[in-house]
Design a protein around this motif. Structure first.
Motif, short mmCIF file in Angstrom:
data_model
loop_
_atom_site.label_atom_id
_atom_site.label_comp_id
_atom_site.label_asym_id
_atom_site.label_seq_id
_atom_site.Cartn_x
_atom_site.Cartn_y
_atom_site.Cartn_z
N ASP A 275 5.29 -0.95 12.06
CA ASP A 275 4.03 -1.79 12.70
C ASP A 275 4.89 -2.85 13.01
O ASP A 275 6.21 -3.31 12.96
N PRO A 276 4.47 -4.06 13.81
CA PRO A 276 5.48 -5.73 13.56
C PRO A 276 6.06 -5.90 11.98
O PRO A 276 7.03 -6.89 12.59
N GLU A 277 5.77 -5.70 11.24
CA GLU A 277 6.32 -5.91 10.40
C GLU A 277 6.86 -4.81 9.31
O GLU A 277 6.85 -5.33 8.15
N GLY A 278 7.51 -3.67 9.91
CA GLY A 278 8.05 -2.53 9.33
C GLY A 278 6.80 -1.73 8.76
O GLY A 278 7.89 -0.72 8.11
N LYS A 279 5.68 -1.96 9.30
CA LYS A 279 5.24 -0.69 7.78
C LYS A 279 5.12 0.47 8.97
O LYS A 279 4.44 0.38 9.99
N ALA A 280 5.11 1.73 7.82
CA ALA A 280 5.03 3.19 9.26
C ALA A 280 3.35 3.68 8.54
O ALA A 280 2.76 3.39 8.58
#
Length: 418
Positions: A275-280
């Motif tokens: 996602d945009p904040e780097g969460k898978a």
């Protein structure tokens, strides 16, 4: 008459009221038809209804055999937070959540036909949506001043769906909890929920799963990923359901950084993306089409039901806009100003974007919450089981919760009154 249109998501709701079978008579003014007479009767009995939530509904209910312009069921009713004792001669019905076109109108009730005409002839043909069928309804609140008042405001809600459905569904099919000792974690969660361990699932594989209503729970030891140098960054929390893995993959490739091509197995396929904040996040297709499970009956006061999953974010406005656009649901621009934003879902756990950790400079993250109907009994039960608490039991109005730390340090909330 002034008309305004918007697209909105309606959460599931309950209505208690009087019901008739109504046949439209176009020569009769709306202020004098059978529906108007029904409202006159119903309005004298409003005080009999418990748990009124402040909204009144005119529910138009269409069966599969009902044709446009012909008879349909109509309920003049009150929205209720919970269904209690039903007054004599009334009915109580629950309606599922979903996507709606909302036409807000101002003016006398006899001019309501213009709003229907606008929806059918102007808005709908020029939109990316089509009627979903089932129900549409009138919504009345304190802005409605009476049938003849030119300043009366009401809303017409028309159930809609996309003409071309997205290949992913706006719901969390399952959640992942990443653990180091699969047996130990399985015993802990089974004890908390009062569920027996299904030994056939402890077969040396990397996961153990709980078939829960709406959203399942997967304990993942990541045993298959230990030789992958990037696996630490690819630990998804949320699994989204896909109707077609290849269409979903092509769609996500246009929206986000995809971490691999789909992995395919008998009866299922999946891939991960950031996602945009780097969460898978995982997207998964399964041959069973997302089988639904009932709520297990257990001796634990902690329900085997995941009420919500927390996606911790730093930029709420950006995250909410991105998830809503990805899942094809409208953004509530007022709610996005809050510290927790609930992304609309079709069923299962609420998808809760949460920036409290970032706002409060807190290093911990709560993964998700189980529901309970009795927070004190749930707290005592967890204490009797020797479980570790993170903080104290908190009460905030109608919402009460506590947080547990599982054997791997994952933080899990138990909540009443969400």
């Amino acid at each position: 008459m002034k008309l305004e249109a918007r697209i909105a998501w309606k959460e599931p709701f309950n209505v208690v009221g009087e019901k008739i079978r109504y046949t439209p008579k176009h020569h009769t003014p709306n202020s004098k038809n059978e529906i108007s007479k029904l409202w006159q009767r119903f309005n004298t009995r409003g005080e009999e209804i418990l748990h009124f939530d402040g909204k009144s509904y005119g529910m138009c209910i269409f069966g599969p055999e009902d044709m446009p312009g012909q008879a349909f069921d109509y309920i003049a009713g009150a929205g209720v937070a919970a269904i209690g004792n039903i007054p004599e001669g009334m009915v109580a019905e629950s309606f599922a959540g979903g996507l709606y076109c909302v036409i807000q109108r101002r003016g006398p009730i006899d001019e309501i036909g213009e709003a229907f005409q606008y929806y059918e002839s102007a808005w709908l043909p020029n939109s990316d949506y089509e009627p979903a069928g089932g129900v549409h309804f009138e919504l009345y609140d304190d802005r409605y001043k009476g049938n003849d008042n030119p300043d009366s405001v009401m809303e017409l809600w028309f159930s809609i769906r996309r003409k071309h459905e997205l290949p992913i569904e706006n719901r969390a099919a399952s959640l992942f909890v990443h653990v180091t000792d699969l047996r130990r974690a399985t015993e802990w969660y089974s004890k908390l929920l009062g569920l027996p361990i299904m030994e056939e699932r402890m077969n040396g594989g990397p996961v153990y799963w709980f078939d829960l209503p709406g959203t399942g729970l997967v304990l993942d030891s990541d045993a298959n990923n230990h030789n992958n140098p990037d696996w630490q960054q690819e630990k998804p929390l949320v699994m989204l359901a896909a109707s077609d893995i290849d269409r979903a993959y092509a769609y996500i490739c246009r929206k986000a950084q995809v971490l691999s091509e789909p992995h395919r197995f008998d009866g299922m396929a999946y891939f991960n993306f950031y996602d945009p904040e780097g969460k898978a996040v995982m997207v998964c297709w399964s041959a069973d089409g997302g089988k639904e499970y009932g709520l297990p009956v257990t001796d634990s006061p902690v329900k085997a039901n995941i009420g919500g999953v927390f996606v911790n974010v730093k930029n709420m406005e950006k995250a909410a806009s991105w998830y809503c656009e990805l899942l094809g649901v409208p953004l509530d621009e007022e709610s996005v100003k809050q510290s927790v934003y609930s992304v609309p879902v079709t069923r299962g756990a609420s998808l809760l974007l949460d920036d409290n950790r970032y706002r409060n400079h807190e290093a911990f993250e709560i993964l998700f919450m189980f529901d309970t109907d009795d927070i004190d009994s749930a707290y005592d039960f967890a204490a009797d089981q020797g479980m570790t608490f993170h903080g104290e039991l908190e009460r905030h109005g109608e919402i009460s919760f506590f947080v547990l730390k599982d054997p791997d340090g994952n933080l899990i909330m138990v909540c009443q009154g969400r």
